[in-house]
Design a protein around this motif. Structure first.
Motif, PDB file in Angstrom:
ATOM      1  N   UNK A  30       0.832  -1.211   0.000  1.00 25.95           N
ATOM      2  CA  UNK A  30       0.000   0.000   0.000  1.00 25.95           C
ATOM      3  C   UNK A  30       0.864   1.257   0.000  1.00 25.95           C
ATOM      4  N   UNK A  31       1.958   1.240   0.747  1.00 27.25           N
ATOM      5  CA  UNK A  31       2.862   2.401   0.787  1.00 27.25           C
ATOM      6  C   UNK A  31       3.513   2.606  -0.582  1.00 27.25           C
ATOM      7  N   UNK A  32       3.979   1.534  -1.204  1.00 30.81           N
ATOM      8  CA  UNK A  32       4.579   1.653  -2.529  1.00 30.81           C
ATOM      9  C   UNK A  32       3.577   2.195  -3.543  1.00 30.81           C
ATOM     10  N   UNK A  33       2.367   1.647  -3.539  1.00 32.59           N
ATOM     11  CA  UNK A  33       1.342   2.117  -4.477  1.00 32.59           C
ATOM     12  C   UNK A  33       1.003   3.584  -4.237  1.00 32.59           C
ATOM     13  N   UNK A  34       0.976   4.003  -2.974  1.00 34.31           N
ATOM     14  CA  UNK A  34       0.630   5.388  -2.634  1.00 34.31           C
ATOM     15  C   UNK A  34       1.676   6.359  -3.172  1.00 34.31           C
ATOM     16  N   UNK A  35       2.945   6.067  -2.927  1.00 34.82           N
ATOM     17  CA  UNK A  35       3.997   7.005  -3.322  1.00 34.82           C
ATOM     18  C   UNK A  35       4.313   6.930  -4.811  1.00 34.82           C
ATOM     19  N   UNK A  36       3.919   5.860  -5.477  1.00 36.62           N
ATOM     20  CA  UNK A  36       4.119   5.775  -6.918  1.00 36.62           C
ATOM     21  C   UNK A  36       2.904   6.255  -7.699  1.00 36.62           C
ATOM     22  N   UNK A  37       1.883   6.700  -6.996  1.00 42.57           N
ATOM     23  CA  UNK A  37       0.744   7.300  -7.665  1.00 42.57           C
ATOM     24  C   UNK A  37      -0.248   6.326  -8.230  1.00 42.57           C
ATOM     25  N   UNK A  38      -0.308   5.110  -7.720  1.00 42.42           N
ATOM     26  CA  UNK A  38      -1.267   4.114  -8.217  1.00 42.42           C
ATOM     27  C   UNK A  38      -2.066   3.530  -7.056  1.00 42.42           C
ATOM     28  N   UNK A  39      -2.333   4.357  -6.051  1.00 40.67           N
ATOM     29  CA  UNK A  39      -3.079   3.873  -4.885  1.00 40.67           C
ATOM     30  C   UNK A  39      -4.502   3.486  -5.229  1.00 40.67           C
ATOM     31  N   UNK A  40      -5.029   3.989  -6.338  1.00 32.21           N
ATOM     32  CA  UNK A  40      -6.407   3.666  -6.699  1.00 32.21           C
ATOM     33  C   UNK A  40      -6.569   2.199  -7.066  1.00 32.21           C
ATOM     34  N   UNK A  41      -5.461   1.503  -7.323  1.00 34.05           N
ATOM     35  CA  UNK A  41      -5.538   0.086  -7.677  1.00 34.05           C
ATOM     36  C   UNK A  41      -5.529  -0.824  -6.455  1.00 34.05           C
ATOM     37  N   UNK A  42      -5.204  -0.294  -5.291  1.00 35.86           N
ATOM     38  CA  UNK A  42      -5.042  -1.117  -4.095  1.00 35.86           C
ATOM     39  C   UNK A  42      -6.010  -0.682  -3.005  1.00 35.86           C
ATOM     40  N   UNK A  43      -6.299  -1.584  -2.089  1.00 36.90           N
ATOM     41  CA  UNK A  43      -7.104  -1.293  -0.916  1.00 36.90           C
ATOM     42  C   UNK A  43      -6.204  -1.205   0.306  1.00 36.90           C
ATOM     43  N   UNK A  44      -6.590  -0.356   1.249  1.00 41.64           N
ATOM     44  CA  UNK A  44      -5.808  -0.250   2.478  1.00 41.64           C
ATOM     45  C   UNK A  44      -5.950  -1.539   3.282  1.00 41.64           C
ATOM     46  N   UNK A  45      -4.846  -2.083   3.761  1.00 40.04           N
ATOM     47  CA  UNK A  45      -4.929  -3.336   4.530  1.00 40.04           C
ATOM     48  C   UNK A  45      -5.515  -3.095   5.907  1.00 40.04           C
TER      49      UNK A  45
END
Length: 478
Positions: free
Chosen positions: A47-62
């Motif tokens: 989730x942290x990687x997706x957030x900082x790489x700008x693709x957080x919309x593809x993942x759900x918060x654990x």
């Protein structure tokens, strides 16, 4: 008596030393109020990687499980902002990566990561960067995306990769296998190294590291020249996504001690090269601050008992897939169904996908992966690696599902049997059973023969034969 305590005390330092954990560092570093070390689970790190790489919309918060300190790693400003995205993946030796971490991350907080294989982290980063390129409307093979192709080739170089990367990543990187390229056994000509002026002292263990540092220098020289062009020059060559994978330092760590001169100078040279590379990329974007992500991965020690799973499965979101009303119940097999497992070596491999009504449906153990549909099975296992067929089984955990029924292939005139959840392992059970019982039979025959000879040698001769041979009564025949 004193020797035992002394021996134990001598062995104690060997058991205390442990490999450093994998770490994640971010720049700009998120503001944190916690002074203690924060350990991230695999879903949290994803989730942290997706957030900082700008693709957080593809993942759900654990799931947080009550501890929300890890959310500090998300930071107040997220990766959805515009700007360069740079990911650096460092493979360390058993001593860690502290000696060659670039100065850009010197003051950033280190988050501890779970111990996972390198290809799991590589697969996660590759998927995130492909998603980022899609969201930006960029071709992953374009000049503005640097280094991503090396991540893809690294994944495809692993045996059986197509069965374990997942459906989305496999579709993005292409299911076709890459052909092995033959490298010329000639030392490459080094010209205009720029930053690299002290590499002659390194031995053969540093060949990979030197090649990797040369690619970094080429990156700096190429985009420095692009930035110095006039305003009328091409501006599309400025890198938007940069992926760097450094694994050559691991070979030096294996060949040299941490206190050796070769190790110290190689670590210093790598740190300077990475620092200069990141600084050059920072200057390319004046309006937007680039986002730098650094992962340091020590050698992975797999557990003694482990179950092979898809490479991205550790990063799955902690959010439950089913609600309380949708959670599947354990399904007990019907009484008329024969209890045969599709993963047993005796299972026939030539069965068809569509079974006849009279053919018993195989029971899949709960410990085995059972796919929801035939299409999902084909995608995630690359059609059972063309070593078997998909069959519909019955899982005691989720009901009807699909598994691979592995068969036999002929390669070079030799027939091989296959097993495993994706037909990725060679089945040697039949050969083992044949050799074992053949050897056991030979030993049994030998034992009976020796015993028979011994009994014959100890039998007394009859009186008539004894008188004829001149031996006395009761004598034994040799």
């Amino acid at each position: 008596m004193l020797l035992v305590p002394l021996a134990l005390s001598a062995l104690l330092p060997l058991t205390v030393a442990a490999a450093p954990p994998a770490q994640l560092r971010l720049y700009p570093s998120p503001e944190t109020h916690s002074t203690s070390t924060i350990s991230l689970s695999a879903p949290q790190a994803n989730a942290v990687l997706a957030h900082h790489l700008g693709v957080a919309q593809y993942e759900k918060l654990p799931l947080t499980n009550g501890d929300r300190r890890w959310e500090e790693a998300l930071g107040s400003s997220g990766g959805w902002e515009q700007g360069q995205k740079v990911v650096v993946l460092l493979e360390c030796g058993k001593e860690g990566c502290d000696d060659f971490i670039p100065e850009t991350f010197a003051a950033s907080k280190a988050y501890e990561l779970p111990s996972l294989p390198v290809h799991s982290w590589t697969a996660a980063i590759t998927l995130h960067l492909h998603r980022l390129a899609t969201s930006l409307g960029l071709d992953p093979n374009s000049p503005v995306v640097v280094g991503l192709d090396s991540f893809v080739q690294g994944l495809k170089s692993l045996d059986g990769w197509s069965g374990w990367v997942g459906e989305e990543l496999g579709a993005r990187i292409g299911w076709d296998k890459i052909k092995e390229t033959v490298k010329a056994a000639v030392e490459p000509v080094r010209q205009n190294l720029g930053l690299l002026t002290d590499v002659d002292f390194l031995d053969e263990s540093a060949n990979t590291l030197v090649t990797e540092m040369e690619s970094l220098v080429t990156l700096v020289d190429t985009y420095a020249a692009s930035a110095s062009r006039s305003d009328d020059g091409p501006q599309g060559e400025t890198p938007q996504i940069v992926a760097v994978h450094i694994k050559g330092m691991k070979a030096i760590c294996d060949a040299h001690s941490r206190t050796s001169e070769t190790y110290q100078r190689a670590a210093s040279l790598l740190r300077q090269t990475l620092t200069a590379t990141l600084a050059s990329l920072s200057n390319e974007q004046e309006s937007q601050q680039p986002t730098f992500v650094l992962l340091t991965l020590p050698p992975y020690s797999p557990p003694f008992f482990r179950k092979r799973a898809a490479w991205l499965s550790p990063f799955a979101s902690g959010v439950n897939r089913y609600t309380s009303t949708q959670r599947p119940r354990s399904v007990a097999p019907p009484a008329h169904v024969k209890r045969s497992t599709i993963f047993s070596p005796s299972a026939d491999a030539g069965r068809k996908v569509r079974r006849a009504a009279s053919t018993p449906q195989p029971i899949v153990p709960s410990s085995k992966t059972c796919f929801e549909s035939e299409e999902q099975l084909k995608n995630l296992t690359a059609n059972c690696l063309d070593r078997g067929v998909g069959v519909k089984g019955l899982s005691t955990r989720s009901g009807d599902c699909w598994v691979c029924s592995c068969g036999k292939t002929t390669e070079g005139g030799k027939t091989k049997s296959w097993a495993g959840e994706g037909c990725e392992k060679e089945d040697l059970s039949g050969d083992f059973v044949l050799l074992f019982f053949s050897g056991l039979g030979l030993l049994l025959i030998l034992f009976v023969s020796v015993l028979l000879l011994y009994n014959v040698g100890t039998t007394e001769l009859p009186g008539t034969l004894s008188s004829v041979s001149g031996a006395g009564a009761g004598s034994k025949r040799d």
